[in-house]
Design an enzyme around this catalytic site. Structure first.
Site, PDB file in Angstrom:
ATOM      1  N   MET A 127     -12.851 -11.096 -23.630  1.00 12.71           N
ATOM      2  CA  MET A 127     -13.310 -12.449 -23.549  1.00 12.71           C
ATOM      3  C   MET A 127     -12.078 -13.421 -24.198  1.00 12.71           C
ATOM      4  O   MET A 127     -11.249 -13.134 -25.185  1.00 12.71           O
ATOM      5  CB  MET A 127     -14.395 -12.853 -24.398  1.00 12.71           C
ATOM      6  CG  MET A 127     -14.165 -12.427 -25.933  1.00 12.71           C
ATOM      7  SD  MET A 127     -15.575 -12.967 -26.986  1.00 12.71           S
ATOM      8  CE  MET A 127     -15.384 -14.858 -26.820  1.00 12.71           C
ATOM      9  N   CYS A 128     -11.842 -14.625 -23.705  1.00 14.35           N
ATOM     10  CA  CYS A 128     -11.053 -15.535 -24.047  1.00 14.35           C
ATOM     11  C   CYS A 128      -9.404 -14.981 -23.745  1.00 14.35           C
ATOM     12  O   CYS A 128      -9.006 -13.921 -23.924  1.00 14.35           O
ATOM     13  CB  CYS A 128     -11.280 -15.959 -25.453  1.00 14.35           C
ATOM     14  SG  CYS A 128     -12.905 -16.423 -25.641  1.00 14.35           S
ATOM     15  N   ARG A 129      -8.576 -15.978 -23.659  1.00 16.40           N
ATOM     16  CA  ARG A 129      -7.171 -15.873 -23.621  1.00 16.40           C
ATOM     17  C   ARG A 129      -6.555 -17.187 -24.384  1.00 16.40           C
ATOM     18  O   ARG A 129      -7.011 -18.284 -24.472  1.00 16.40           O
ATOM     19  CB  ARG A 129      -6.373 -15.991 -22.359  1.00 16.40           C
ATOM     20  CG  ARG A 129      -7.120 -15.011 -21.397  1.00 16.40           C
ATOM     21  CD  ARG A 129      -6.336 -13.416 -21.605  1.00 16.40           C
ATOM     22  NE  ARG A 129      -7.024 -12.806 -22.678  1.00 16.40           N
ATOM     23  CZ  ARG A 129      -6.813 -11.620 -22.879  1.00 16.40           C
ATOM     24  NH1 ARG A 129      -5.706 -11.001 -22.421  1.00 16.40           N
ATOM     25  NH2 ARG A 129      -7.119 -10.871 -23.800  1.00 16.40           N
TER      26      ARG A 129
END
Length: 251
Positions: free
Chosen positions: A1-3
């Site tokens: 999840m997320c960058r």
């Protein structure tokens, strides 16, 4: 999840870091190459940046996908900075916090992002919440795990910890309270970047001759100088130096 990604270097438009690179953060919002958890980062985005002569960063955040925001393209083209921290979000759980839950979180001179998730949230965080001042809990910027992690980091910074010390202390606390959590944290004050690799990927691109350092969840291009930080590592960087320090598992 997320960058997420942090940049220190010569003054450039946002787009040179976030959009123009073939696999920049903009493209990572729908086609990340190395993301282990989740597939599309469309639950919000944000950019925090520093203007010359002002130690307090500005932020632009929205609740939806970055590709759907027409203002972002204009800002990315014209806003220049020597330091930024940006993120695209894939929410762990559904919530109603909107852009308040989108990194970067901010206070004073600091910008912060969390790529990961706390196992057992929110019950696992209760023992640590008891150690925070009530005011910190009442002013959480959102009701998600990342906002709580930020509250812990901010508490450490306000007591005088250096950036790297604050991150390593919080990772140790969280790893003990919520084993199995993914704790890739990213923090900057505009002159230094600190980050942790704990359960997900972390890369850095160091170019001392150009006085430029980039720290990111994954490389934004195919430059062979990109280097992956080992898992369980604290990274601290300036425009000319990168230091890697192993992090210990909690006892």
């Amino acid at each position: 999840m997320c960058r997420h990604v942090a940049y220190l270097g010569p003054g450039v438009p946002w787009q040179d870091v976030l959009v123009t690179p073939r696999h920049g953060l903009y493209r990572q919002s729908w086609a990340p190459r190395r993301q282990r958890y989740g597939t599309v980062n469309a639950d919000g985005f944000g950019v925090g940046w520093y203007a010359d002569g002002d130690p307090v960063p500005a932020r632009y955040r929205r609740a939806g996908p970055v590709w759907a925001d027409q203002s972002f393209a204009d800002l990315a083209r014209v806003v220049r900075t020597r330091a930024l921290l940006a993120a695209v979000r894939d929410a762990t759980e559904a919530g109603a916090d909107g852009e308040a839950a989108a990194a970067p979180f901010a206070a004073g001179p600091w910008l912060f992002s969390h790529n990961g998730a706390l196992t057992g949230w929110p019950a696992s965080a209760a023992p640590l919440a008891a150690g925070l001042p009530p005011e910190d809990l009442l002013t959480l910027q959102a009701r998600c795990d990342s906002a709580f992690v930020w509250a812990l980091v901010l508490h450490a910074l306000r007591r005088g910890d250096a950036l790297g010390d604050a991150l390593s202390a919080v990772v140790e606390q969280l790893a003990a309270a919520a084993p199995g959590s993914r704790l890739n944290l990213l923090l900057t004050d505009g002159g230094t970047v600190a980050a942790t690799a704990w359960g997900d990927t972390l890369w850095y691109l160091a170019d001392p001759a150009a006085r430029r350092t980039v720290v990111a969840s994954e490389p934004y291009d195919d430059d062979p100088r990109w280097t992956e930080a080992p898992d369980r590592t604290l990274l601290t960087a300036t425009r000319t130096d990168v230091l890697l320090t192993p992090l210990k598992e909690p006892a």
